[in-house]
Write a protein that holds these residues in place. Sequence first.
Motif, PDB file in Angstrom:
ATOM      1  N   PHE A 172       0.844  -1.195   0.000  1.00 45.66           N
ATOM      2  CA  PHE A 172       0.000   0.000   0.000  1.00 45.66           C
ATOM      3  C   PHE A 172       0.883   1.250   0.000  1.00 45.66           C
ATOM      4  CE2 PHE A 172      -3.340   2.608   2.518  1.00 45.66           C
ATOM      5  CZ  PHE A 172      -3.785   3.206   1.341  1.00 45.66           C
ATOM      6  N   HIS A 173       0.824   1.990  -1.095  1.00 47.36           N
ATOM      7  CA  HIS A 173       1.612   3.215  -1.277  1.00 47.36           C
ATOM      8  C   HIS A 173       0.693   4.423  -1.144  1.00 47.36           C
ATOM      9  CE1 HIS A 173       3.013   6.150  -4.624  1.00 47.36           C
ATOM     10  NE2 HIS A 173       3.488   6.562  -3.467  1.00 47.36           N
ATOM     11  N   VAL A 174       1.033   5.333  -0.224  1.00 50.22           N
ATOM     12  CA  VAL A 174       0.260   6.554  -0.015  1.00 50.22           C
ATOM     13  C   VAL A 174       1.075   7.769  -0.446  1.00 50.22           C
ATOM     14  CG1 VAL A 174      -0.716   8.097   1.724  1.00 50.22           C
ATOM     15  CG2 VAL A 174      -1.246   5.667   1.790  1.00 50.22           C
ATOM     16  N   ASP A 175       0.511   8.525  -1.370  1.00 49.79           N
ATOM     17  CA  ASP A 175       1.089   9.795  -1.800  1.00 49.79           C
ATOM     18  C   ASP A 175       0.665  10.847  -0.780  1.00 49.79           C
ATOM     19  OD1 ASP A 175       1.585  12.270  -2.923  1.00 49.79           O
ATOM     20  OD2 ASP A 175       0.626  11.842  -4.839  1.00 49.79           O
ATOM     21  N   ALA A 176       1.629  11.269   0.061  1.00 51.87           N
ATOM     22  CA  ALA A 176       1.339  12.229   1.134  1.00 51.87           C
ATOM     23  C   ALA A 176       1.864  13.621   0.812  1.00 51.87           C
ATOM     24  CB  ALA A 176       1.934  11.726   2.450  1.00 51.87           C
ATOM     25  N   VAL A 177       2.054  13.912  -0.463  1.00 53.05           N
ATOM     26  CA  VAL A 177       2.610  15.201  -0.871  1.00 53.05           C
ATOM     27  C   VAL A 177       1.762  16.365  -0.367  1.00 53.05           C
ATOM     28  CG1 VAL A 177       3.044  16.672  -2.890  1.00 53.05           C
ATOM     29  CG2 VAL A 177       3.904  14.331  -2.848  1.00 53.05           C
ATOM     30  N   GLN A 178       0.428  16.224  -0.424  1.00 54.66           N
ATOM     31  CA  GLN A 178      -0.435  17.318   0.007  1.00 54.66           C
ATOM     32  C   GLN A 178      -0.889  17.203   1.462  1.00 54.66           C
ATOM     33  OE1 GLN A 178      -1.200  20.133  -1.358  1.00 54.66           O
ATOM     34  NE2 GLN A 178      -0.385  19.826  -3.403  1.00 54.66           N
ATOM     35  N   SER A 179      -0.514  16.134   2.138  1.00 60.23           N
ATOM     36  CA  SER A 179      -0.977  15.982   3.524  1.00 60.23           C
ATOM     37  C   SER A 179       0.121  16.166   4.568  1.00 60.23           C
ATOM     38  CB  SER A 179      -1.631  14.614   3.720  1.00 60.23           C
ATOM     39  OG  SER A 179      -0.720  13.564   3.467  1.00 60.23           O
ATOM     40  N   PHE A 180       1.368  15.840   4.206  1.00 58.80           N
ATOM     41  CA  PHE A 180       2.445  15.961   5.182  1.00 58.80           C
ATOM     42  C   PHE A 180       2.577  17.426   5.602  1.00 58.80           C
ATOM     43  CE2 PHE A 180       6.722  16.459   6.768  1.00 58.80           C
ATOM     44  CZ  PHE A 180       6.920  15.303   7.513  1.00 58.80           C
ATOM     45  N   GLY A 181       2.576  17.656   6.913  1.00 58.24           N
ATOM     46  CA  GLY A 181       2.655  19.012   7.442  1.00 58.24           C
ATOM     47  C   GLY A 181       1.304  19.659   7.664  1.00 58.24           C
ATOM     48  N   LYS A 182       0.243  19.033   7.133  1.00 53.45           N
ATOM     49  CA  LYS A 182      -1.118  19.545   7.346  1.00 53.45           C
ATOM     50  C   LYS A 182      -1.962  18.575   8.153  1.00 53.45           C
ATOM     51  CE  LYS A 182       0.285  21.818   3.490  1.00 53.45           C
ATOM     52  NZ  LYS A 182       1.460  21.450   2.642  1.00 53.45           N
ATOM     53  N   LEU A 183      -1.702  17.277   7.958  1.00 52.98           N
ATOM     54  CA  LEU A 183      -2.361  16.221   8.721  1.00 52.98           C
ATOM     55  C   LEU A 183      -1.285  15.342   9.342  1.00 52.98           C
ATOM     56  CD1 LEU A 183      -5.031  15.104   6.068  1.00 52.98           C
ATOM     57  CD2 LEU A 183      -5.345  16.753   7.929  1.00 52.98           C
ATOM     58  N   ASN A 184      -1.693  14.501  10.270  1.00 49.72           N
ATOM     59  CA  ASN A 184      -0.738  13.576  10.880  1.00 49.72           C
ATOM     60  C   ASN A 184      -0.371  12.491   9.869  1.00 49.72           C
ATOM     61  OD1 ASN A 184       0.812  12.358  12.953  1.00 49.72           O
ATOM     62  ND2 ASN A 184      -0.863  10.938  13.384  1.00 49.72           N
ATOM     63  N   VAL A 185       0.905  12.403   9.544  1.00 48.04           N
ATOM     64  CA  VAL A 185       1.387  11.412   8.589  1.00 48.04           C
ATOM     65  C   VAL A 185       2.549  10.657   9.212  1.00 48.04           C
ATOM     66  CG1 VAL A 185       2.437  11.029   6.329  1.00 48.04           C
ATOM     67  CG2 VAL A 185       0.720  12.819   6.602  1.00 48.04           C
ATOM     68  N   GLN A 186       2.343   9.368   9.453  1.00 44.33           N
ATOM     69  CA  GLN A 186       3.418   8.528   9.979  1.00 44.33           C
ATOM     70  C   GLN A 186       3.008   7.070   9.879  1.00 44.33           C
ATOM     71  OE1 GLN A 186       3.659  10.024  14.026  1.00 44.33           O
ATOM     72  NE2 GLN A 186       2.177   8.540  14.763  1.00 44.33           N
ATOM     73  N   PHE A 187       3.995   6.196   9.993  1.00 38.86           N
ATOM     74  CA  PHE A 187       3.697   4.768  10.038  1.00 38.86           C
ATOM     75  C   PHE A 187       3.197   4.432  11.441  1.00 38.86           C
ATOM     76  CE2 PHE A 187       7.073   4.994   6.750  1.00 38.86           C
ATOM     77  CZ  PHE A 187       6.308   4.531   5.685  1.00 38.86           C
ATOM     78  N   GLU A 255       6.474  20.569  13.922  1.00 45.56           N
ATOM     79  CA  GLU A 255       6.412  21.417  15.113  1.00 45.56           C
ATOM     80  C   GLU A 255       5.239  22.395  15.045  1.00 45.56           C
ATOM     81  OE1 GLU A 255      10.208  23.284  15.120  1.00 45.56           O
ATOM     82  OE2 GLU A 255      11.285  21.491  15.821  1.00 45.56           O
ATOM     83  N   ARG A 256       4.923  22.873  13.849  1.00 44.37           N
ATOM     84  CA  ARG A 256       3.880  23.891  13.686  1.00 44.37           C
ATOM     85  C   ARG A 256       2.570  23.310  13.156  1.00 44.37           C
ATOM     86  NH1 ARG A 256       7.837  28.572  10.966  1.00 44.37           N
ATOM     87  NH2 ARG A 256       9.383  28.550  12.667  1.00 44.37           N
ATOM     88  N   LEU A 257       2.479  21.996  13.148  1.00 39.87           N
ATOM     89  CA  LEU A 257       1.320  21.320  12.565  1.00 39.87           C
ATOM     90  C   LEU A 257       0.005  21.768  13.194  1.00 39.87           C
ATOM     91  CD1 LEU A 257       0.051  19.110  10.759  1.00 39.87           C
ATOM     92  CD2 LEU A 257       0.539  17.471  12.560  1.00 39.87           C
ATOM     93  N   GLN A 258      -0.100  21.714  14.511  1.00 35.85           N
ATOM     94  CA  GLN A 258      -1.363  22.053  15.171  1.00 35.85           C
ATOM     95  C   GLN A 258      -1.730  23.520  14.970  1.00 35.85           C
ATOM     96  OE1 GLN A 258      -0.851  20.698  19.260  1.00 35.85           O
ATOM     97  NE2 GLN A 258      -1.804  18.740  18.766  1.00 35.85           N
ATOM     98  N   GLU A 259      -0.717  24.386  15.032  1.00 38.59           N
ATOM     99  CA  GLU A 259      -0.951  25.814  14.812  1.00 38.59           C
ATOM    100  C   GLU A 259      -1.493  26.066  13.411  1.00 38.59           C
ATOM    101  OE1 GLU A 259       1.834  29.656  13.743  1.00 38.59           O
ATOM    102  OE2 GLU A 259       2.707  28.047  14.955  1.00 38.59           O
TER     103      GLU A 259
END
Length: 379
Positions: A172-187, A255-259
């Motif tokens: 399963f490959h997830v393209d997180a280009v538009q989500s990293f830094g805006k939503l929680n992205v991690q294994f 670090e600034r994700l929630q803000e």
Amino acid sequence: MIYFDNSATTQPYEEVLQTFVEVNKNYYANPASIHAFGVEVNELLEAARNQIATILKTKPEHILFTSGGTESNNFAIFGVAKANKHIGKHIITTEIEHASVLEAYKSLENEGYEVDYLSVDKHGVISLDELREKLRKDTMLVTMMHVNNEMGAIQPIEEAAKIIHQHSRAIFHVDAVQSFGKLNVQFNGDAGPDIITVSGHKIHGLKGTGFIAFKRKLNIAPLIVGGGQEFGLRSGTVAVPQAVALAKACRIAVERLQEHQAKFTKWRDELIDYFTTFGNHIYILSSKEGAPHIVSFSVKDLKGEVIINALQKRGVIVSTSSACSSRQKKTSHVVEALKVDPHFKEGVIRISFGAKNTDEEIEQFKAIFKEVMKELKGV
């Protein structure tokens, strides 16, 4: 200028630029060299790799630096497809993926792979039931973007991962280009994707930077062969300044994700409510359940270029759908997949927020857009 095209690219953070210059100036040795200077530079490279691995909750040796999202997506798709034919030649993606995914899948289809494309509802979200139905014993790869780059739909990747891993041997490959830094992205242990791809210039990093990350050691074919750098998967002298600058951008993003989430969500909701005041003159593609940083809408019977030019004359920069394909004179495949009414198909505009935007800019935009609508539509 009010810059609302951050999903196309962002202005690099000053700290990221300073890091890039400093490493270029003071740590310019080849990281593969065995002398002390080379070893020092390699240690800097591995520190950057470790920082990103820590953010994603994986091992450093599962992070490979690339030139950005397109290369990372191509690497994931072609690398997995070529190395896992023993599982089968059936692969799955969605109708609304980025061109770097869709074109890669088309290329594999031409090579004899069998492709299924998942449809989406009016909000741009797949059906988990359709995903379950399409999975087969010979399904080898599933690619899905976390957040759609044109209208902000969020795919249920955690639920999708469970279904994929329960009903197939597919990676399963997830393209997180538009989500990293805006939503929680991690294994997340056994749950979630097997591969994540990220681009630096979407998170106030530098163009030409990105990475592909693996949850565990996978059977994957090399992208570039040569001297064996990047664990033998991407040969060539590693661009250490870019890698270190990317790690810096990733750290700041987390670090600034929630803000940023709080600010972007507030602005998204405000603009969606604002656009509804224009009644049937505007169709809103995005929703309050979508990504916080993207608002896409369309003006009835107007071409997107007309609206863009009117806003640009007043100092506002927005875009039509995806910057990667917006110069092509055709309706976006995402708009087609969403079955947008013909009266609204050609007028889709994307507003996308970044770290540099302010509350004042949102208010200024509302006043300016009201002028534009009066000028172009008489309302």
